[in-house]
Design a protein around this motif. Structure first.
Motif, short mmCIF file in Angstrom:
data_model
loop_
_atom_site.label_atom_id
_atom_site.label_comp_id
_atom_site.label_asym_id
_atom_site.label_seq_id
_atom_site.Cartn_x
_atom_site.Cartn_y
_atom_site.Cartn_z
N MET A 21 0.83 -1.21 0.00
CA MET A 21 0.00 0.00 0.00
C MET A 21 0.86 1.26 0.00
N GLU A 22 0.42 2.23 -0.75
CA GLU A 22 1.04 3.55 -0.75
C GLU A 22 -0.06 4.61 -0.70
N SER A 23 0.28 5.79 -0.23
CA SER A 23 -0.69 6.87 -0.15
C SER A 23 -0.85 7.53 -1.52
N LEU A 24 -2.08 7.94 -1.83
CA LEU A 24 -2.32 8.69 -3.06
C LEU A 24 -1.88 10.15 -2.91
N SER A 25 -1.63 10.56 -1.66
CA SER A 25 -1.18 11.93 -1.40
C SER A 25 0.33 11.91 -1.18
N GLU A 26 1.06 12.63 -2.02
CA GLU A 26 2.52 12.57 -1.98
C GLU A 26 3.10 13.10 -0.66
N ASP A 27 2.43 14.06 -0.04
CA ASP A 27 2.97 14.69 1.16
C ASP A 27 2.44 14.05 2.44
N ILE A 28 1.76 12.90 2.34
CA ILE A 28 1.21 12.22 3.51
C ILE A 28 1.86 10.85 3.64
N GLU A 29 2.16 10.47 4.88
CA GLU A 29 2.83 9.20 5.13
C GLU A 29 2.01 8.01 4.65
N LYS A 30 2.69 6.87 4.49
CA LYS A 30 2.04 5.67 3.97
C LYS A 30 0.98 5.15 4.94
N PRO A 31 -0.04 4.50 4.39
CA PRO A 31 -1.02 3.86 5.27
C PRO A 31 -0.37 2.73 6.07
N ILE A 32 -0.90 2.45 7.25
CA ILE A 32 -0.36 1.42 8.13
C ILE A 32 -1.42 0.36 8.40
N VAL A 33 -1.02 -0.91 8.35
CA VAL A 33 -1.93 -2.01 8.66
C VAL A 33 -2.13 -2.07 10.18
N HIS A 34 -3.36 -1.85 10.62
CA HIS A 34 -3.70 -1.88 12.05
C HIS A 34 -4.00 -3.30 12.51
N ASP A 35 -4.69 -4.07 11.67
CA ASP A 35 -5.00 -5.47 11.97
C ASP A 35 -5.48 -6.14 10.70
N VAL A 36 -5.46 -7.48 10.68
CA VAL A 36 -5.91 -8.24 9.51
C VAL A 36 -6.69 -9.46 9.98
N TYR A 37 -7.46 -10.01 9.06
CA TYR A 37 -8.15 -11.28 9.29
C TYR A 37 -8.37 -11.95 7.94
N PRO A 38 -8.15 -13.24 7.81
CA PRO A 38 -7.69 -14.18 8.84
C PRO A 38 -6.20 -14.05 9.10
N LYS A 39 -5.77 -14.54 10.27
CA LYS A 39 -4.34 -14.52 10.59
C LYS A 39 -4.03 -15.63 11.59
N ASN A 40 -2.88 -16.23 11.39
CA ASN A 40 -2.33 -17.22 12.32
C ASN A 40 -3.36 -18.24 12.77
N ILE A 41 -3.97 -18.91 11.79
CA ILE A 41 -4.98 -19.93 12.05
C ILE A 41 -4.33 -21.30 11.88
N TYR A 42 -4.47 -22.15 12.88
CA TYR A 42 -3.77 -23.43 12.87
C TYR A 42 -4.70 -24.63 12.98
N GLU A 43 -6.00 -24.41 12.92
CA GLU A 43 -6.92 -25.53 12.99
C GLU A 43 -8.10 -25.28 12.07
N THR A 44 -8.76 -26.36 11.71
CA THR A 44 -9.92 -26.26 10.83
C THR A 44 -11.07 -25.56 11.55
N LYS A 45 -11.74 -24.67 10.84
CA LYS A 45 -12.87 -23.94 11.41
C LYS A 45 -14.17 -24.49 10.84
N LYS A 46 -15.26 -24.27 11.55
CA LYS A 46 -16.55 -24.72 11.07
C LYS A 46 -16.96 -23.94 9.83
N GLU A 47 -17.94 -24.46 9.13
CA GLU A 47 -18.35 -23.87 7.86
C GLU A 47 -18.84 -22.42 8.03
N LYS A 48 -19.59 -22.14 9.08
CA LYS A 48 -20.05 -20.78 9.33
C LYS A 48 -19.21 -20.21 10.46
N HIS A 49 -18.20 -19.48 10.09
CA HIS A 49 -17.29 -18.92 11.08
C HIS A 49 -17.57 -17.43 11.23
N LYS A 50 -17.60 -16.96 12.48
CA LYS A 50 -17.94 -15.56 12.72
C LYS A 50 -16.82 -14.88 13.49
#
Length: 244
Positions: free
Chosen positions: A111-140
Protein backbone atom coordinates in the motif's frame (compact mmCIF):
# COMPACT_ATOMS: atom_id res chain seq x y z
CA UNK A 1 -23.91 -4.34 11.80
CA UNK A 2 -23.12 -7.56 9.93
CA UNK A 3 -20.67 -7.80 7.02
CA UNK A 4 -21.00 -10.92 4.86
CA UNK A 5 -17.98 -12.10 2.94
CA UNK A 6 -18.65 -12.47 -0.82
CA UNK A 7 -19.27 -16.01 -2.09
CA UNK A 8 -18.19 -15.15 -5.63
CA UNK A 9 -16.12 -12.51 -7.37
CA UNK A 10 -18.55 -10.38 -9.38
CA UNK A 11 -16.21 -7.47 -10.14
CA UNK A 12 -12.68 -8.87 -10.59
CA UNK A 13 -9.74 -6.55 -10.18
CA UNK A 14 -7.75 -8.98 -12.25
CA UNK A 15 -7.78 -12.66 -13.27
CA UNK A 16 -4.50 -14.04 -14.50
CA UNK A 17 -2.63 -17.26 -15.14
CA UNK A 18 0.31 -17.90 -12.84
CA UNK A 19 3.66 -18.06 -14.62
CA UNK A 20 6.55 -20.45 -14.09
CA UNK A 21 9.50 -18.79 -12.31
CA UNK A 22 12.88 -20.24 -13.27
CA UNK A 23 15.64 -19.28 -10.84
CA UNK A 24 18.52 -21.41 -12.16
CA UNK A 25 21.22 -19.44 -13.91
CA UNK A 26 21.60 -20.03 -17.62
CA UNK A 27 25.26 -20.17 -18.58
CA UNK A 28 26.64 -18.45 -21.64
CA UNK A 29 26.47 -21.73 -23.52
CA UNK A 30 22.70 -21.37 -23.60
CA UNK A 31 20.03 -23.91 -22.71
CA UNK A 32 20.44 -27.51 -23.80
CA UNK A 33 17.61 -29.18 -25.76
CA UNK A 34 16.85 -31.29 -22.65
CA UNK A 35 16.40 -28.19 -20.44
CA UNK A 36 14.22 -26.50 -23.05
CA UNK A 37 12.09 -29.64 -23.35
CA UNK A 38 11.65 -29.88 -19.56
CA UNK A 39 10.69 -26.22 -19.30
CA UNK A 40 8.18 -26.57 -22.13
CA UNK A 41 6.60 -29.55 -20.35
CA UNK A 42 6.47 -27.64 -17.05
CA UNK A 43 4.74 -24.65 -18.64
CA UNK A 44 2.26 -26.92 -20.39
CA UNK A 45 1.32 -28.71 -17.15
CA UNK A 46 0.96 -25.41 -15.28
CA UNK A 47 -1.47 -23.98 -17.83
CA UNK A 48 -4.80 -23.27 -16.25
CA UNK A 49 -3.39 -22.38 -12.82
CA UNK A 50 -5.26 -19.14 -12.28
CA UNK A 51 -5.52 -16.60 -9.49
CA UNK A 52 -8.36 -14.11 -9.31
CA UNK A 53 -8.59 -11.06 -7.05
CA UNK A 54 -11.83 -9.15 -6.64
CA UNK A 55 -12.19 -5.39 -6.48
CA UNK A 56 -11.48 -4.26 -2.88
CA UNK A 57 -14.43 -2.82 -0.96
CA UNK A 58 -13.65 -0.10 1.65
CA UNK A 59 -15.69 0.63 4.79
CA UNK A 60 -15.10 3.79 6.83
CA UNK A 61 -14.96 2.57 10.44
CA UNK A 62 -15.07 6.06 11.91
CA UNK A 63 -18.37 6.69 10.14
CA UNK A 64 -19.68 3.36 11.46
CA UNK A 65 -19.14 4.60 15.00
CA UNK A 66 -21.21 7.69 14.22
CA UNK A 67 -23.98 5.83 12.37
CA UNK A 68 -24.40 3.36 15.24
CA UNK A 69 -24.12 6.16 17.83
CA UNK A 70 -21.31 4.34 19.63
CA UNK A 71 -18.85 6.34 21.71
CA UNK A 72 -15.28 5.25 20.91
CA UNK A 73 -12.95 4.29 23.76
CA UNK A 74 -10.65 7.09 24.96
CA UNK A 75 -7.66 5.66 23.06
CA UNK A 76 -9.61 5.55 19.81
CA UNK A 77 -10.91 9.11 20.33
CA UNK A 78 -7.31 10.29 20.57
CA UNK A 79 -6.32 8.35 17.43
CA UNK A 80 -9.32 9.71 15.53
CA UNK A 81 -7.94 13.24 15.99
CA UNK A 82 -5.08 12.30 13.66
CA UNK A 83 -6.12 9.18 11.75
CA UNK A 84 -8.99 7.60 9.85
CA UNK A 85 -9.53 3.83 9.92
CA UNK A 86 -10.77 1.81 6.95
CA UNK A 87 -11.81 -1.83 6.66
CA UNK A 88 -10.70 -3.17 3.25
CA UNK A 89 -12.47 -6.31 2.00
CA UNK A 90 -10.63 -8.21 -0.75
CA UNK A 91 -11.98 -11.51 -2.17
CA UNK A 92 -9.56 -13.88 -3.92
CA UNK A 93 -9.38 -17.37 -5.39
CA UNK A 94 -6.52 -19.71 -6.37
CA UNK A 95 -7.44 -22.34 -8.99
CA UNK A 96 -4.95 -25.06 -9.84
CA UNK A 97 -4.62 -26.82 -13.19
CA UNK A 98 -5.47 -30.50 -13.70
CA UNK A 99 -3.16 -33.11 -12.16
CA UNK A 100 -1.45 -30.49 -9.98
CA UNK A 101 -1.97 -29.04 -6.53
CA UNK A 102 -0.67 -26.16 -4.45
CA UNK A 103 1.94 -26.84 -1.79
CA UNK A 104 1.61 -23.28 -0.52
CA UNK A 105 0.68 -19.81 -1.74
CA UNK A 106 1.42 -16.25 -0.65
CA UNK A 107 -0.28 -12.93 -1.28
CA UNK A 108 1.65 -9.70 -0.74
CA UNK A 109 -0.42 -6.51 -0.61
CA UNK A 110 1.62 -3.32 -0.88
CA UNK A 111 0.00 0.00 0.00
CA UNK A 112 1.04 3.55 -0.75
CA UNK A 113 -0.69 6.87 -0.15
CA UNK A 114 -2.32 8.69 -3.06
CA UNK A 115 -1.18 11.93 -1.40
CA UNK A 116 2.52 12.57 -1.98
CA UNK A 117 2.97 14.69 1.16
CA UNK A 118 1.21 12.22 3.51
CA UNK A 119 2.83 9.20 5.13
CA UNK A 120 2.04 5.67 3.97
CA UNK A 121 -1.02 3.86 5.27
CA UNK A 122 -0.36 1.42 8.13
CA UNK A 123 -1.93 -2.01 8.66
CA UNK A 124 -3.70 -1.88 12.05
CA UNK A 125 -5.00 -5.47 11.97
CA UNK A 126 -5.91 -8.24 9.51
CA UNK A 127 -8.15 -11.28 9.29
CA UNK A 128 -7.69 -14.18 8.84
CA UNK A 129 -4.34 -14.52 10.59
CA UNK A 130 -2.33 -17.22 12.32
CA UNK A 131 -4.98 -19.93 12.05
CA UNK A 132 -3.77 -23.43 12.87
CA UNK A 133 -6.92 -25.53 12.99
CA UNK A 134 -9.92 -26.26 10.83
CA UNK A 135 -12.87 -23.94 11.41
CA UNK A 136 -16.55 -24.72 11.07
CA UNK A 137 -18.35 -23.87 7.86
CA UNK A 138 -20.05 -20.78 9.33
CA UNK A 139 -17.29 -18.92 11.08
CA UNK A 140 -17.94 -15.56 12.72
CA UNK A 141 -15.56 -12.84 13.82
CA UNK A 142 -16.26 -9.42 15.30
CA UNK A 143 -14.47 -6.08 15.28
CA UNK A 144 -14.14 -4.67 18.80
CA UNK A 145 -14.29 -1.04 19.86
CA UNK A 146 -10.49 -0.83 19.59
CA UNK A 147 -10.90 -1.71 15.87
CA UNK A 148 -9.22 -5.09 16.31
CA UNK A 149 -10.59 -8.41 15.07
CA UNK A 150 -11.83 -10.81 17.76
CA UNK A 151 -13.04 -14.40 17.42
CA UNK A 152 -14.86 -14.44 20.78
CA UNK A 153 -18.11 -12.55 20.28
CA UNK A 154 -19.60 -11.09 23.45
CA UNK A 155 -22.88 -9.11 23.65
CA UNK A 156 -22.69 -5.32 23.44
CA UNK A 157 -18.91 -5.08 23.18
CA UNK A 158 -18.35 -5.47 19.47
CA UNK A 159 -18.33 -2.69 16.92
CA UNK A 160 -19.10 -4.75 13.81
CA UNK A 161 -21.24 -7.57 15.20
CA UNK A 162 -19.92 -10.26 12.92
CA UNK A 163 -18.36 -11.17 9.60
CA UNK A 164 -19.71 -14.43 8.20
CA UNK A 165 -17.41 -16.72 6.25
CA UNK A 166 -18.67 -19.55 4.06
CA UNK A 167 -15.45 -21.47 4.56
CA UNK A 168 -12.15 -21.00 6.29
CA UNK A 169 -9.33 -23.55 6.16
CA UNK A 170 -5.97 -23.86 7.92
CA UNK A 171 -3.10 -22.96 7.92
CA UNK A 172 -2.88 -19.19 7.44
CA UNK A 173 -0.04 -17.04 8.71
CA UNK A 174 0.39 -13.28 8.43
CA UNK A 175 3.28 -10.83 8.57
CA UNK A 176 3.36 -7.05 8.21
CA UNK A 177 0.98 -5.67 10.85
CA UNK A 178 2.26 -2.20 11.70
CA UNK A 179 3.76 -1.71 8.23
CA UNK A 180 2.44 -0.78 4.79
CA UNK A 181 3.02 -4.27 3.34
CA UNK A 182 1.11 -7.38 4.39
CA UNK A 183 1.90 -11.00 3.50
CA UNK A 184 -0.62 -13.82 3.85
CA UNK A 185 0.86 -17.34 3.65
CA UNK A 186 -1.54 -20.23 2.94
CA UNK A 187 -0.81 -23.92 3.40
CA UNK A 188 -1.95 -26.70 1.08
CA UNK A 189 -4.93 -27.30 3.38
CA UNK A 190 -6.03 -23.70 3.11
CA UNK A 191 -6.05 -23.98 -0.69
CA UNK A 192 -7.48 -27.48 -0.98
CA UNK A 193 -10.62 -26.41 -2.84
CA UNK A 194 -10.30 -24.53 -6.13
CA UNK A 195 -14.02 -23.68 -6.19
CA UNK A 196 -14.22 -21.50 -3.10
CA UNK A 197 -13.76 -17.76 -2.90
CA UNK A 198 -11.96 -16.57 0.23
CA UNK A 199 -11.74 -13.04 1.59
CA UNK A 200 -8.98 -11.01 3.20
CA UNK A 201 -9.90 -8.23 5.63
CA UNK A 202 -7.48 -5.44 6.47
CA UNK A 203 -8.00 -2.59 8.92
CA UNK A 204 -5.88 0.30 7.66
CA UNK A 205 -4.85 3.43 9.56
CA UNK A 206 -4.34 6.51 7.38
CA UNK A 207 -3.60 10.14 8.29
CA UNK A 208 -6.57 12.49 8.06
CA UNK A 209 -6.63 14.30 4.75
CA UNK A 210 -5.33 11.33 2.77
CA UNK A 211 -6.92 11.11 -0.68
CA UNK A 212 -6.79 7.33 -0.71
CA UNK A 213 -4.65 4.21 -1.06
CA UNK A 214 -2.66 2.86 -3.97
CA UNK A 215 -2.87 -0.96 -3.66
CA UNK A 216 -0.76 -3.51 -5.54
CA UNK A 217 -0.74 -7.31 -5.29
CA UNK A 218 2.09 -9.82 -5.71
CA UNK A 219 1.11 -13.50 -5.82
CA UNK A 220 3.31 -16.58 -5.49
CA UNK A 221 2.66 -20.30 -5.15
CA UNK A 222 4.54 -23.58 -5.22
CA UNK A 223 2.90 -26.37 -7.20
CA UNK A 224 3.63 -30.07 -7.46
CA UNK A 225 3.86 -31.71 -10.89
CA UNK A 226 5.64 -34.83 -12.17
CA UNK A 227 8.91 -32.95 -12.58
CA UNK A 228 8.88 -31.87 -8.92
CA UNK A 229 7.96 -28.70 -7.04
CA UNK A 230 7.80 -25.61 -9.20
CA UNK A 231 7.42 -21.98 -8.21
CA UNK A 232 4.83 -19.86 -9.99
CA UNK A 233 3.84 -16.27 -9.51
CA UNK A 234 2.35 -13.08 -10.86
CA UNK A 235 2.51 -9.37 -10.16
CA UNK A 236 -0.58 -7.30 -10.80
CA UNK A 237 0.16 -5.11 -13.80
CA UNK A 238 -1.59 -2.03 -12.46
CA UNK A 239 -2.12 -0.76 -8.96
CA UNK A 240 -5.68 -0.26 -7.74
CA UNK A 241 -6.68 3.10 -6.33
CA UNK A 242 -9.09 3.27 -3.39
CA UNK A 243 -10.30 6.86 -3.07
CA UNK A 244 -11.51 8.28 0.23
Amino acid sequence: MVIKAPTKITTPLFRTELEYIHFEEVKSFGKTPEIEQDEAEIREKLKGSVVEVGRPEPYNLKEMYELQEIEPPAKMQMLFRKYDFWLIETPFSFMHSRNTHFEWARILAKMESLSEDIEKPIVHDVYPKNIYETKKEKHKVSIGLSLKFAEIIEPKVQFVDEIEFNRLEPVIEVAGIGTSETIWAFSEGALSSHRDVNTLYTIVKVPQGAKGINLKFFLYAKMHIRLGLKLVGKESQDSYKISF
